[in-house]
Design an enzyme around this catalytic site. Sequence first.
Site, mmCIF file in Angstrom:
data_model
loop_
_atom_site.group_PDB
_atom_site.id
_atom_site.type_symbol
_atom_site.label_atom_id
_atom_site.label_comp_id
_atom_site.label_asym_id
_atom_site.label_seq_id
_atom_site.Cartn_x
_atom_site.Cartn_y
_atom_site.Cartn_z
ATOM 1 N N GLN A 61 11.639 -99.176 -9.529
ATOM 2 C CA GLN A 61 10.721 -99.003 -8.412
ATOM 3 C C GLN A 61 10.514 -100.287 -7.690
ATOM 4 O O GLN A 61 10.345 -100.394 -6.546
ATOM 5 C CB GLN A 61 9.137 -98.641 -9.191
ATOM 6 N N GLY A 98 1.290 -98.010 -14.547
ATOM 7 C CA GLY A 98 2.671 -98.198 -15.093
ATOM 8 C C GLY A 98 3.706 -98.403 -13.862
ATOM 9 O O GLY A 98 3.244 -98.069 -12.715
ATOM 10 N N CYS A 125 2.304 -91.115 -7.963
ATOM 11 C CA CYS A 125 3.332 -92.183 -8.144
ATOM 12 C C CYS A 125 3.273 -93.122 -7.056
ATOM 13 O O CYS A 125 3.207 -92.730 -6.098
ATOM 14 C CB CYS A 125 4.628 -91.537 -8.313
ATOM 15 N N LEU A 126 3.318 -94.375 -7.486
ATOM 16 C CA LEU A 126 3.302 -95.334 -6.558
ATOM 17 C C LEU A 126 4.475 -95.567 -5.343
ATOM 18 O O LEU A 126 4.368 -95.751 -4.302
ATOM 19 C CB LEU A 126 3.411 -96.711 -7.246
ATOM 20 N N HIS A 156 11.199 -92.636 -14.694
ATOM 21 C CA HIS A 156 11.803 -93.496 -13.666
ATOM 22 C C HIS A 156 12.961 -94.409 -13.847
ATOM 23 O O HIS A 156 14.061 -94.523 -13.316
ATOM 24 C CB HIS A 156 10.814 -94.571 -13.129
ATOM 25 N N HIS A 183 6.464 -90.658 -17.713
ATOM 26 C CA HIS A 183 6.428 -90.915 -16.199
ATOM 27 C C HIS A 183 7.341 -92.075 -16.264
ATOM 28 O O HIS A 183 8.418 -91.958 -15.176
ATOM 29 C CB HIS A 183 5.007 -91.063 -15.658
ATOM 30 N N GLU A 184 7.116 -93.143 -16.792
ATOM 31 C CA GLU A 184 8.010 -94.346 -16.442
ATOM 32 C C GLU A 184 9.515 -94.242 -16.930
ATOM 33 O O GLU A 184 10.285 -94.798 -16.389
ATOM 34 C CB GLU A 184 7.216 -95.841 -17.220
HETATM 35 ZN ZN LIG Z 1 6.024 -93.340 -10.639
#
Ligand SMILES: [Zn+2]
Length: 147
Positions: free
Chosen positions: A24, A19, A72-73, A118, A114-115
């Site tokens: 981000q 995701g 997480c990226l 963000h 999670h997204e």
């Molecule tokens: Zn993330």
Amino acid sequence: MQKFIDDMIETMKEYDGVGLAADQVHESKQVAVIEVADNPRYPQKPNVPLTVLVNPKVTPLSEEMEEDWEGCLSIPDLRGRVPRYKSIRVQALDRDGRELDFIANDFHARVIQHEFDHLNGKVYLDRMRDFSTLTFLQEFARYWLQS
Ligand SMILES: [Zn+2]
């Protein structure tokens, strides 16, 4: 907007993400993309079709929560165990402005929460009960995967 969404999808795939949220990639927009397709970072997780969520709203369907690993990226090389609602209702628009309204469970629900976090300025570290499981990926593979 369509080009931006295409770029998000490409970035998510390039980094083997499941995701990606607009902030981000430094855009203050309520847009997230998710997809789980035999992901090497999350083996043994069920696939989730490519979904674009615009202005998403998430409502837990019960108080029941489940703890599982997340990475997480935007926070490279770390994993930790994060409690999430098991079952949620998701309301959003898709990339063409059509209304989406569906129920997501388990890992699917986890990815969306999670997204969604963000988009509201939170990362998974903010949701962890404590940091005793916060682990570098290398150590995760060496110590946690064996048990
Ligand atoms: Zn993330």
